[in-house]
Design a protein around this motif. Sequence first.
Motif, PDB file in Angstrom:
ATOM      1  N   SER A 174       0.831  -1.210   0.000  1.00 22.46           N
ATOM      2  CA  SER A 174       0.000   0.000   0.000  1.00 22.46           C
ATOM      3  C   SER A 174       0.861   1.254   0.000  1.00 22.46           C
ATOM      4  O   SER A 174       0.579   2.209  -0.731  1.00 22.46           O
ATOM      5  N   ASP A 207       0.250   3.308  -3.351  1.00 20.27           N
ATOM      6  CA  ASP A 207      -0.530   4.532  -3.118  1.00 20.27           C
ATOM      7  C   ASP A 207       0.294   5.755  -3.511  1.00 20.27           C
ATOM      8  O   ASP A 207      -0.198   6.665  -4.175  1.00 20.27           O
ATOM      9  N   ILE A 208       1.544   5.769  -3.094  1.00 18.62           N
ATOM     10  CA  ILE A 208       2.423   6.897  -3.406  1.00 18.62           C
ATOM     11  C   ILE A 208       2.704   6.953  -4.900  1.00 18.62           C
ATOM     12  O   ILE A 208       2.696   8.036  -5.502  1.00 18.62           O
ATOM     13  N   SER A 234       0.839   6.139  -7.331  1.00 23.83           N
ATOM     14  CA  SER A 234      -0.329   6.724  -7.992  1.00 23.83           C
ATOM     15  C   SER A 234      -0.280   8.252  -7.930  1.00 23.83           C
ATOM     16  O   SER A 234      -0.528   8.937  -8.931  1.00 23.83           O
ATOM     17  N   CYS A 235       0.063   8.789  -6.778  1.00 25.88           N
ATOM     18  CA  CYS A 235       0.176  10.252  -6.619  1.00 25.88           C
ATOM     19  C   CYS A 235       1.355  10.811  -7.418  1.00 25.88           C
ATOM     20  O   CYS A 235       1.248  11.896  -8.004  1.00 25.88           O
ATOM     21  N   TYR A 244       3.809   8.227   6.078  1.00 27.63           N
ATOM     22  CA  TYR A 244       2.641   7.594   5.475  1.00 27.63           C
ATOM     23  C   TYR A 244       2.049   6.676   6.522  1.00 27.63           C
ATOM     24  O   TYR A 244       2.747   5.852   7.095  1.00 27.63           O
TER      25      TYR A 244
END
Length: 172
Positions: free
Chosen positions: A84, A88-89, A91-92, A171
């Motif tokens: 994750s 998740d990072i 994607s950003c 995070y």
Amino acid sequence: FPSHDNWPIYYVWNEQHKKYIEDKILIKSNFYILKEPTYLKDSNTTLSLPKNSIALFAYENNKQCLGCATLADYDVENNNLLKSFYFDILSCLKKNNYFGVIKRKRHLSDSLELKKNKKIFTDLQKDNNIILIDQDHSVEKVINITKASISLPFTSPGYISKSMGKKSIFYD
């Protein structure tokens, strides 16, 4: 849940870090708060990265110390934490045209690396927005040449970034 760590001495970054560990361990231990980051190694080679890079630092469980440390206890609470964290990072980063620079803490042999972690890094290597660098580059070198850093809680690069006056977030 309590940790089964039984170390007589802990070196911690600050009072909050000390309190977190004190609340988790079962035995009385001595604590020493570090005033400055402690640097252990550097490859002494040049590291060239794109200007729009963000350093990513995570804790990785392995077969040798599975569940035997406070960070491992934290990691075990979410079985997909490492995946994750990176995806998740990523994607950003892609949305904002940035590169993620991953410096793993150490090289793990196939006999020590968890299969699920190996797959994560194999998949990350295929992405053009991710740069995996040699583990022997010092944390401060990586932090110094990137725009900012993102770390999992309790990992030292967040504190090192702060001491260097660089932008850094955890995070969670």
